[in-house]
Design an enzyme around this catalytic site. Structure first.
Site, PDB file in Angstrom:
ATOM      1  N   GLN C 127       0.828  -1.188   0.000  1.00 24.81           N
ATOM      2  CA  GLN C 127       0.000   0.000   0.000  1.00 24.81           C
ATOM      3  C   GLN C 127       0.872   1.251   0.000  1.00 24.81           C
ATOM      4  OE1 GLN C 127      -2.374   0.146   3.560  1.00 24.81           O
ATOM      5  NE2 GLN C 127      -2.767   2.293   3.382  1.00 24.81           N
ATOM      6  N   GLU C 245      -9.754  -1.430   5.669  1.00 22.96           N
ATOM      7  CA  GLU C 245      -8.688  -1.546   6.665  1.00 22.96           C
ATOM      8  C   GLU C 245      -9.251  -1.321   8.055  1.00 22.96           C
ATOM      9  OE1 GLU C 245      -5.661   1.488   6.963  1.00 22.96           O
ATOM     10  OE2 GLU C 245      -4.172  -0.013   7.542  1.00 22.96           O
TER      11      GLU C 245
END
Lengths: 406, 364, 406, 364
Positions: C127, C245
């Protein structure tokens, strides 16, 4: 590091012992609360002033004892009365807040007129600062005073005026220059509570008592000369007064006394044949609180040393109000927890009724919330600590918010 | 798998809240609370009609035959409005004691009266709750003597239920000879506590034989869960009012809720409080349906919600500033309701002690 | 209120039992950490996908199992593997964050190309969100991407790129429209980590391990079609990813497992011949934490029910990250306290060394601080709770602060 | 009445801080800390010159003849810089053990070496500190056997001091036959702990007779105060760094210290920590001059400062955001120093237990 008293202070301590032994029988009962001091209390106050155990540093010209400021002396005196359980003299807003303010910025005429009667207890003052719409934002005061023909004409409302229902006089923060920026538009007036147009209404709190008042002003006439410093300087004067209040609120002796009271209670009371102090979870909380009180007690000694040296304690002083009031709340929380169901019954009809142990702790517990909030809530205190104590930046100015009036 | 109140439970809670908000606005609350007996005849009768008192009474005796979870949902509404009405002891615990310990004849004798709002049973414990103050009772045949402090819902009782240390429970009429009830106003004007003095009073033992301490303990457990539910309701009201106040009140030229200091205080309250609601539901459901977890969850929910309640009460009052400290907004009724719930039937310390015993970590 | 499983879910549970009994021997060891999945793990992952125990709701067209979303099913599956102590399949940022994002807003070509290999573990993602200068203020990202001749040319730096040193691909938030307001100037690109100009440096944390990386971009060429949604829509896409997330971080199962581990340890270890659980102050702290974990456990069931109904949990969901990470820290705090001096020795040279009990707790304890901070610090979380959960007003706009760029 | 450090004490603390900041900037700290022995010869020699090791050694033996308050002022400087140097045990406790329990001959034999930096004494306790792990030692004549874990300042010792449960203390050479020292790197790379194994090692009993547990307990008390002082110094550094970072770091277009969330976090740290400094001074002064309060304050200061230290460490790291969690700023050295101090010589739980015993609230 030397915790022993100097010869001079030991001598003072001995004098105090002798004084207390000789005169204690004349002292009024400690406590008293929401009433004018009675004749016995006034006599006692006068005797204390005469011996320099009250108004010690107020110059003789204004009726005080005229001693040099020595904060250790003041601590020795306070301690002697606490230890002996004898009335330590009056401690009201006139004595603790107005008198130092007049000494700092009053005119000679104002000092001559007010300081003597105030320290003797003949004149009782109340404080006119807070307003319902302003809260912690004192400078937002909206109570107006317009100068007309040699008098300020006051209109508006104050709250938290604690002794307004029996006070002779008030010191008042009000807006005299509505067109100037918020902090520069205020003035500090003193006025008689007998002036027509003043209405005092009791304000009940969560303790169940009317410990405070709301005070309403309708065209109240105050002579123009009753201003302390000049027009627009009220914010400056009020801050001098508040400085003295903040010192009062952060008193670490109170923490120590409360810890002793709590410890004694846990050692005395039982549940199911077991002393409360034998219950691990209660004992552990007591031990934690003892540690914290020890820290503040030592810190108090450090502040006293700062003061005796004339040093500004800075951050050390700024943290006391927030830290000590929160700790107070936790001490009374443990007390009411330890009392359990037996502590729940509660009758507080007036301050004249002596409460039992449980009621006293609950009154303290509720009042502690008031102390956390009063004189600047925790949020305000944390801003002060952060900005003045740690030099962190203030909030940036907002778009669309008038900087001056609101 | 569905973890939520049923539609009926939610609707009953809402109708209770609606009724109470309607009948007990702040001025009425002040008036009803002032005597401190925790009882107002008008309110009581209205709640009888809504079916509050018969919530746990089986249908054959005129009740709704519901469970502790239903009682918890109701208690949340009562706490949320600081309702001046006996409930946790007189309705929940007394009914459960009759159901779990009482004989069929005793159930038939008392339960219809409870459901109809004619019988109100104050409840006192001799030991077991860790309460301070005297708590001793002995039974001589069917004659009860002793002194018990801290009895609940005994501000206007018709009967008294006394829980003995050996696990038996006895019932007496409140007006019987040899029975003296001194009810005290407490910090929480919406509920009293009472000192009960018995001097050879005629008493009726629930059930024909001693079912052992476990049955009576389960009654205490249910009472603890219901008080925790009351606290969740009261704390939610304090949070809601703080948030509303923070949106409305301006200082320093801004609505105070836009300051992180105030905003984060509200966030802290929500973060503590919101899981407590689910915890109460689980604990209440365990009383009804998961016997193996019932006691531990009852102890833990009473302790944890008691701690969270105190924090929320303090923080909400702080957010209200000086107004929170005065009597003007009446916020203190909820503050004190939470404080009462914390102590009654055992404070957090005692409940955690019981939780440790339940798990075998210490001996009782 | 019904905590029993439906017939359908009971059947699934039985299937899982059978599956685990039959295949557990083929499963890799749980854990694994900072390395590419090995062949055994990839085989296992493929078997799980085939049976619908991984990528269960990913459509068959993209290589998944194609089941309808049923969160109770997902909970039953997760629970079965935890209970059996069997590897539950891969859970990396590609699977948990990128795949749902592409399913929501990717093009058909992007889905076809990336979802299958990602869920099978053949393609590993990292990420590229945070930057050293931006921290919690993700939208302040300064990494630039300029479109030139059909390619974005990326220059800048990312931090906290946890698997960058072995990942195949990255999803990257970068500034493509520097002249537009802050939140509207970002785009979301996907790129190969083998592209020339990418440098990955390990980033050591307070645990002593290099759990993260810093990734530097110098003229990195990314084909123009590797954008998800349009130019300037990166902030929107990133928030879709973050939503997934945040759900991961607020897992109440982790709290329950940790409580069990802690309880077991206090019941097992002794000091001076006494079990730790017999020490009142440790036991009392454990009991308090147990109460809190119970509350979050029940709350987790409520969230699960919300999800199974497709209800937005709102405030209930917003509080979980802040509440659960703080509680985690307090659980590990008690563990390290209970271990005392015997728990102080600490060697963490690499993730491949299995730590002893004390080291494991200390790693958790340090890492908990990271979790409190990561994915939005407590202050950010409290703003979110206050503003989105309680509808409190945002901070007013500041004077002298550019609203857009900074 | 004067409650403050003396000019000399303050100056010594400042010169220590200055020396350490100069010699141990972050890169040097990383290098010195890496071996984990808590000992760096270069640093040690420099500190010998400054007179650190002889602080409590009487002047006749080459020291400065000062007290625990002086040691506390020094410890605050050591904690503030996370100094890689043995102190609390090898300098303070070992010296005090020799002074309070040792014979004149023993004092003459060891104290000059301590002051000169030639003798470094690791200290282990058999019991008494509430430590986990093995802690048993028995003396057979002058032969010591047993196993003691968690010994302090034993990363590079010349001698070992072992405190026995009966209040006696014995000294052995670290290289003697029958002595094995396994030193472990800890979470705090600036200080190790060691496991000591004795197998009939030749040992010297301090003093000719057993002065009873009180004398040895006073040595432990002094060690606890000094560790608390170290924590105050370390926590002050964490607070100072958080404040500096908050003034510098901008997010959302503002310096983060202007947000109440961050500002109030810093205010909370300051409010907790500042009174701890005075508390340490009082507790240290009590060791020197107020015997009646010495033990209680030692227990309480270790416990309370340990709790405050943990909070400050967490909050400061949070204020630093992700940077606080990485190794880049090295902030974790102070975090871990505080964590080590919390556990060594008894954590808060054990110290409060000892405080309760000291006040007669429970029996030992």
């Amino acid at each position: 590091m030397d915790l022993r008293l100097s010869e001079k202070h030991s001598a003072l301590q001995a004098d105090l012992q002798a004084f207390i032994t000789r005169y204690a029988a004349e002292a009024p009962k400690a406590g008293g609360g929401r009433k004018r001091p009675d004749a016995r209390t006034l006599d006692w106050q006068k005797r204390l002033v005469e011996h320099g155990y009250a108004a010690r540093t107020v110059p003789r010209a204004y009726g005080g004892f005229g001693a040099e400021l020595d904060v250790v002396e003041l601590a020795v005196i306070a301690d002697a009365f606490v230890q002996a359980g004898v009335h330590p003299g009056l401690s009201n807003q006139g004595i603790s807040m107005l008198v130092p303010t007049l000494l700092e910025v009053g005119t000679e005429a104002q000092r001559q007129e007010w300081i003597g009667p105030t320290i003797r207890g003949d004149v009782i003052w109340c404080q006119g600062y807070s307003e319902p719409g302003a809260g912690s934002d004192l400078a937002a005061a909206q109570t107006r005073a317009e100068l007309k023909d040699g008098h300020f004409i006051v209109n508006g409302q104050k709250i938290w005026t604690s002794s307004a229902h029996y006070a002779d006089m008030m010191f008042l923060l009000c807006r005299t220059e509505p067109d100037r920026p918020k902090h520069q538009g205020l003035s500090y007036l003193i006025l008689s509570m007998k002036t027509p147009g003043i209405e005092v209404r009791p304000l009940r709190t969560m303790t169940g008592r009317a410990e405070f008042n709301e005070t309403f002003f309708t065209d109240v006439k105050v002579p123009a000369e009753n201003i302390v410093m000049g027009r627009g300087q009220g914010w400056h004067v009020a801050n001098i007064t508040l400085k003295h209040e903040r010192l009062m609120l952060g008193d670490s002796n109170r923490l120590t006394q409360r810890l002793h009271k709590l410890t004694e209670m846990l050692q005395r009371l039982e549940v199911g044949g077991e002393k409360l102090i034998a219950i691990p979870s209660l004992r552990d909380r007591l031990l934690q609180l003892q540690g914290e009180v020890f820290a503040w007690r030592a810190h108090g000694l450090r502040l006293l040393t700062d003061q005796s040296r004339g040093v500004d304690s800075g951050l050390r002083r700024l943290i006391t109000k927030y830290g000590a009031t929160m700790l107070c709340f936790r001490l009374s929380s443990l007390a009411v927890d330890a009392l359990g169901t037996a502590g729940l019954p509660y009758e507080v009809e007036s301050e004249t009724v002596e409460g039992d142990e449980a009621t006293t702790w609950h009154v303290d517990h509720f009042y502690d919330i008031g102390l956390i909030i009063g004189g600047g809530s925790s949020n305000i205190q944390k801003n002060i600590i952060g900005e003045r104590g740690l030099d962190l930046p203030r909030e940036p100015k907002m778009i669309g918010v008038a900087a001056g009036r609101n | 798998m569905e973890f939520d109140l049923s539609e009926d439970q939610r609707l009953f809670g809402e109708s209770l809240s609606g009724f109470l908000q309607d009948r007990q606005p702040l001025e009425a609350l002040r008036r009803m609370a002032e005597p401190g007996s925790g009882f107002d005849a008008g309110l009581w009768d209205g709640l009888t009609e809504l079916g509050l008192h018969g919530l746990l009474v089986p249908e054959q005796f005129g009740g709704a035959g519901l469970g502790v979870l239903d009682a918890a949902a109701a208690a949340e509404a009562l706490g949320g409005t600081a309702a001046v009405v006996p409930f946790a002891a007189s309705t929940v615990m007394a009914t459960l004691a009759l159901l779990r310990l009482g004989s069929p004849a005793q159930q038939a004798a008392y339960l219809p009266g409870i459901a109809a709002g004619e019988i109100r049973i104050g409840v006192g414990f001799a030991g077991r709750t860790g309460q301070t103050g005297p708590a001793e009772a002995r039974l001589d045949g069917t004659r009860l003597s002793g002194r018990i402090s801290g009895a609940l819902d005994a501000g206007a009782p018709t009967h008294l239920l006394v829980c003995l240390p050996d696990g038996r429970a006895v019932l007496t009429g409140a007006a019987e000879a040899g029975v003296s009830v001194s009810s005290h106003r407490t910090i929480d004007r919406t509920r009293p506590v009472a000192d009960l003095v018995f001097d050879g009073a005629a008493a009726e033992i629930l059930g024909s034989s001693n079912r052992g301490p476990a049955a009576l303990a389960s009654v205490l457990d249910a009472g603890r869960v219901v008080l925790a539910a009351d606290t969740v309701g009261a704390a939610q009201t304090m949070l809601d009012r703080a948030v509303a106040y923070a949106k409305e009140r301006a200082q320093f030229g801004r609505v105070i809720g836009s300051f992180q200091g105030v905003k984060h205080a509200c966030a802290d309250m929500a973060t503590m409080l919101e899981p407590c609601r689910a915890m109460v539901w689980y604990a209440a459901h365990a009383q009804d349906s998961i016997p193996a977890e019932a006691r531990l969850w009852a102890c833990q929910v009473k302790a944890h919600v008691g701690d969270v309640g105190r924090e929320v009460a303090r923080i909400s009052t702080e957010v209200h500033g000086g107004m929170g400290f005065t009597d003007l907004l009446g916020l203190h009724y909820w503050f004190k309701r939470i404080a009462f719930n914390r102590q009654a039937l055992g404070g957090p310390e005692r409940c955690r002690h019981d939780a440790a015993v339940e798990q075998g970590w210490i001996v009782a």
